[in-house]
Scaffold this active site. Structure first.
Site, PDB file in Angstrom:
ATOM      1  N   SER A 668      32.686  38.994  42.485  1.00 51.96           N
ATOM      2  CA  SER A 668      32.093  38.688  43.786  1.00 51.96           C
ATOM      3  C   SER A 668      33.139  38.065  44.709  1.00 51.96           C
ATOM      4  O   SER A 668      34.120  38.707  45.049  1.00 51.96           O
ATOM      5  CB  SER A 668      30.869  37.784  43.598  1.00 51.96           C
ATOM      6  OG  SER A 668      30.111  37.701  44.768  1.00 51.96           O
ATOM      7  N   ASP A 741      24.299  47.484  43.688  1.00 48.93           N
ATOM      8  CA  ASP A 741      24.486  46.074  44.051  1.00 48.93           C
ATOM      9  C   ASP A 741      23.426  45.633  45.061  1.00 48.93           C
ATOM     10  O   ASP A 741      23.186  46.305  46.065  1.00 48.93           O
ATOM     11  CB  ASP A 741      25.886  45.869  44.645  1.00 48.93           C
ATOM     12  CG  ASP A 741      26.310  44.410  44.646  1.00 48.93           C
ATOM     13  OD1 ASP A 741      25.453  43.536  44.859  1.00 48.93           O
ATOM     14  OD2 ASP A 741      27.504  44.139  44.434  1.00 48.93           O
ATOM     15  N   HIS A 775      24.249  43.229  41.222  1.00 43.56           N
ATOM     16  CA  HIS A 775      25.431  42.385  41.419  1.00 43.56           C
ATOM     17  C   HIS A 775      25.935  41.784  40.109  1.00 43.56           C
ATOM     18  O   HIS A 775      27.132  41.617  39.902  1.00 43.56           O
ATOM     19  CB  HIS A 775      25.113  41.279  42.418  1.00 43.56           C
ATOM     20  CG  HIS A 775      26.321  40.565  42.925  1.00 43.56           C
ATOM     21  ND1 HIS A 775      27.340  41.215  43.592  1.00 43.56           N
ATOM     22  CD2 HIS A 775      26.699  39.258  42.858  1.00 43.56           C
ATOM     23  CE1 HIS A 775      28.275  40.340  43.925  1.00 43.56           C
ATOM     24  NE2 HIS A 775      27.913  39.160  43.490  1.00 43.56           N
TER      25      HIS A 775
END
Length: 800
Positions: A668, A741, A775
């Site tokens: 991330s 995601d 994610h």
């Protein structure tokens, strides 16, 4: 050096060509042994800590789990067949025992192929309920704690699309449930349903600051499907499954009883919906009903909220944070902004807190005004409350002890919330006469449980605070040798009985009942270490300084058989990190790492690779500091490079590594960090960037902790974007992303476009898209393949 780099690049590119269209792979035996393990159960306890519930689930989900029907609407991801979130994690078994018993009891009569979630105790804590998801929907089950027997009490027609589909009545004899409407219309198949016109959106000239949200409504078909999927009817169901209708169909997003059980507040989603903000900002109405189902009062009516002022301390106008006061029979509490919700407007007081007593015939009464943004109220089992406020720009948090008899208040905490060394801890709580958790206050005394981070290490503590004088007395400081102790609860203050967990690098966290007066501790759980193969890995928290004097830390791991005295072999080093923003150097340099934490390898770190002969610096501190009026991101790149250089030098000075064989990785915002480090420094031989965002013009109204928009500081957005500097990136990089995601800003498109730019510019890069993953990654097939990809990549770029 140029010849070595060329050889590395050629090997990397050849390796890339060999991997096109491959099937799922598994990592090497050393890593697979750690990754393919049996997960110990999770622990749930009741408020009295006399019952222990063990919930078991598979270590990973599977691709089949992820390959379910899914609709993405207004920020939700829903399985339209089963009517529950498509991302929920299920347990498949339950065991229970009294805390003083030695052996667990298997809960009998559980559903076949159980998919258990939303578990909770009844108010009297004699029963347990959970939902079970079948192939057709969600049903409610009941467990009798004394007999350890379960039974189904509803059909599989509950609506869990908006979360927990039930709430207990105070008497523990029945529950309020959300069910699917009996005459529910069919969902629209947008692929088959031809549109009746174009999609049109209009801007009305008002300025707003909306982030880049995922899974928004996109067309009228989405709107209709959202309405169908969120609509419920409300029923009362007793413990024998008898149903009684309470409320007709509507889009109920929240149901809550008053503490005395005489009123029900129902929150309903309203139209118009939005295509630019998620469900949390849709219109809603909150209505309070009596137990006969009569409407008493519409207590809140919130319009669509598409316009928001800039800044993390800005809020919407109108009543917000509305909920029942925990220590009163039926009183609502809510806050309203006094500055229009706009943090940029000067104001003596930012928020006013009101109390509104049922049946709401009189106007709400002002309770408290905050000089910063209201953050919450904690009630006590005496005549006090603790009000909290905070302000993002200064990182300040402040708490007041309010005497409810006379309204007088005293400041009990005023600090930078990132200053972990001054953290006073959290108040110990207990259930009151209404079954609500409140601060446990008796005889003018209350207790605080703290993590106990200090410059000399972590020592959890218990403080006793005198309510009148606010003076504190330290009752207990944890000093477990070669281990870590966390205080979970104070069971009996007068007897000194507490509940803790204890762990060490090689001892899995387990629960203990402990007497702080005698020092005796009795094990409540005895979970074995599932990672025996790395129990002898060397682990140390190292401290070092950045070139500007900021103190940094990281957890260093070395292979179990590495000779730390001779240091003849220079190891390749893997650094895993995540940048964090601070407003001052003092808090940025504080240490929250404990060498006695259990070593838990998982796909989000490099610890696995200690078994392959690598040194690993895990959770390396990467502070980004902006003091005074300077924002952290004003000097993001040079601080990033300085953090990396300090980390490499620190491990090199210990004599363990080859500085030419260092890799960096992150997930991330850590992926964003990795791409920037490979672009703007020559410190690394390669890097792994997972599920990142690389073009900040695609997140133009702020990202991470950046409050300014692109048009405020275009130079910051452009300079920080690896995509804008793709022509400078010449270091081998592995880009990984889940192809589904759901995180705001980290669209899969970010990695796809960055890879395309790098590839066309001749950079040595490889992209791996993991099917069906959001994610965070959850499917076993994807995680094992990810570990294989990383292992192959590191072997090529560092070892060879």
């Amino acid at each position: 050096m140029k010849i070595k780099l060329t050889i590395c690049l050629l090997a990397f590119l050849n390796f890339y060509d060999a991997q096109e269209n491959i099937t799922y792979q598994k990592p090497s035996a050393e890593i697979l042994k750690l990754a393919d393990y049996e997960r110990p159960p999770s622990v749930l306890m009741n408020s009295k800590k006399d019952w222990v519930v063990f919930t078991y689930r598979p270590t990973y989900k599977t691709l089949e789990d992820l390959n379910q029907q899914e609709m993405k609407l207004a920020g939700l991801r829903i399985n339209p067949v089963t009517n529950i979130s498509s991302s929920v994690t299920y347990s498949n078994n339950l065991k229970i025992r009294k805390i003083n018993d030695k052996n667990e009891t298997q809960v009998k009569n559980l559903p076949a192929n159980a998919k258990i979630t939303y578990i909770s105790f009844s108010p009297d804590e004699k029963k347990l309920v959970f939902t079970n998801t079948t192939s057709k929907g969600v049903e409610l089950w009941l467990v009798d704690m004394e007999t350890a027997t379960s039974k189904k009490i509803t059909e599989d027609n509950l609506n869990a699309n908006l979360g927990t589909p039930y709430v207990w009545y105070n008497d523990s004899q029945s529950l309020l449930i959300r069910t699917l409407p009996q005459n529910r219309p069919a969902l629209i198949d947008a692929a088959k349903d031809l549109p009746t016109g174009p999609i049109v959106s209009t801007a009305d000239g008002k300025v707003s600051q909306n982030r880049t949200y995922q899974d928004l409504l996109k067309n009228p078909q989405d709107e209709k499907n959202f309405e169908v999927l969120t609509a419920s009817e409300i029923y009362n169901v007793d413990l024998n499954g008898n149903l009684k209708k309470v409320k007709d169909q509507d889009m109920y997003s929240g149901l809550s009883f008053s503490p005395d059980g005489n009123y029900l507040m129902a929150v309903v989603i309203k139209k118009p919906f939005s295509y630019i903000v998620p469900l949390s900002r849709f219109p809603l109405t909150a209505t309070v009903y009596d137990m006969k189902g009569n409407a008493v009062k519409v207590v809140n009516d919130v319009p669509l909220n598409e316009i928001m002022p800039k800044g993390f301390s800005s809020v919407r106008i109108g009543k917000r944070s509305m909920g029942w006061r925990s220590d009163a029979p039926a009183t609502l509490l809510f806050a309203e902004a006094l500055d229009g919700g706009d943090q940029s407007k000067p104001a003596e007081y930012r928020d006013e807190i009101f109390m509104w007593e049922a049946p709401f015939a009189a106007a709400p009464k002002s309770f408290f005004k905050t000089k910063q943004r209201y953050e919450g109220v904690s009630w006590t089992n005496d005549h006090y409350a603790v009000v909290s406020e905070g302000w993002y720009d200064t990182r300040n948090t402040k708490s007041y002890l309010v005497d409810l008899n006379n309204g007088e208040s005293k400041v009990i905490d005023d600090r930078n919330y990132q200053d972990v060394y001054s953290d006073p801890g959290n108040f110990n709580t207990a259930k009151n006469q209404y079954g609500r958790y409140v601060i446990d206050m008796k005889g003018g005394k209350t207790y605080l449980i703290g993590d106990g981070f200090t410059k000399d290490g972590q020592h959890s503590f218990i403080d006793e605070m005198d309510v009148k004088s606010l003076k504190k007395k330290r009752l207990y400081t944890s000093n477990v040798k070669n281990g870590k102790e966390e205080i979970i609860d104070i069971l009996n203050p007068s007897k000194g009985e507490i509940l803790t967990t204890q762990q060490s690098p090689s001892l899995y966290p387990n629960y203990f009942k402990k007497n702080i007066k005698s020092g005796k501790a009795e094990a409540v759980t005895q979970f074995a270490n599932p990672f025996e193969s790395i129990k002898d890995v060397y682990k140390e928290v190292i401290t070092y300084k950045r070139n500007d004097g900021v103190t940094l830390t990281g957890t260093l791991y070395l292979p179990a058989n590495y000779d730390r005295k001779a240091k003849k072999e220079k190891l390749p080093l893997l650094i895993w990190a995540y940048p964090t923003e601070y407003k001052d150097k003092n808090t940025a340099g504080q240490n929250t790492q404990n060498p006695n934490d259990f070593t838990f390898p998982y796909y989000g770190s490099f610890v696995y690779w200690t078994t392959k002969g690598y040194a690993v610096l895990d959770d390396a501190a990467f502070p980004i500091i902006g003091e005074g009026k300077t924002e952290p991101n004003d000097t993001f790149i040079p601080q990033l490079v300085a953090n990396a250089e300090a980390a490499i030098n620190a491990v090199d000075q210990l004599g363990y590594i080859d500085k030419k064989k260092v890799a960096v990785g992150g997930h991330s915002y850590g992926a964003f960090m990795t791409a920037n480090l490979l672009t703007h420094s020559n410190l690394f031989a390669c890097g792994i960037a997972r599920s990142g965002a690389y073009n900040r013009t695609l997140t133009p109204f702020g990202f991470q902790s950046e409050q300014r928009n692109y048009w405020d500081v275009p130079e910051i957005y452009n300079k920080m974007s690896p995509f804008m500097n793709a022509d400078k990136m010449k270091t081998p990089m592995l880009l990984v992303h889940g192809d589904a995601d759901n995180n705001p800003g980290t669209f899969t498109l970010q990695t796809e476009r960055y890879f395309q730019a790098l590839k066309n510019l001749g950079a040595p890069v490889k992209m791996v898209l993991l099917p069906k993953e959001a994610h965070g990654y959850v499917a076993k097939e994807n995680i094992l393949h990810l570990l294989w990809e990383q292992d192959q990549f590191l072997e090529k770029c560092l070892k060879k």
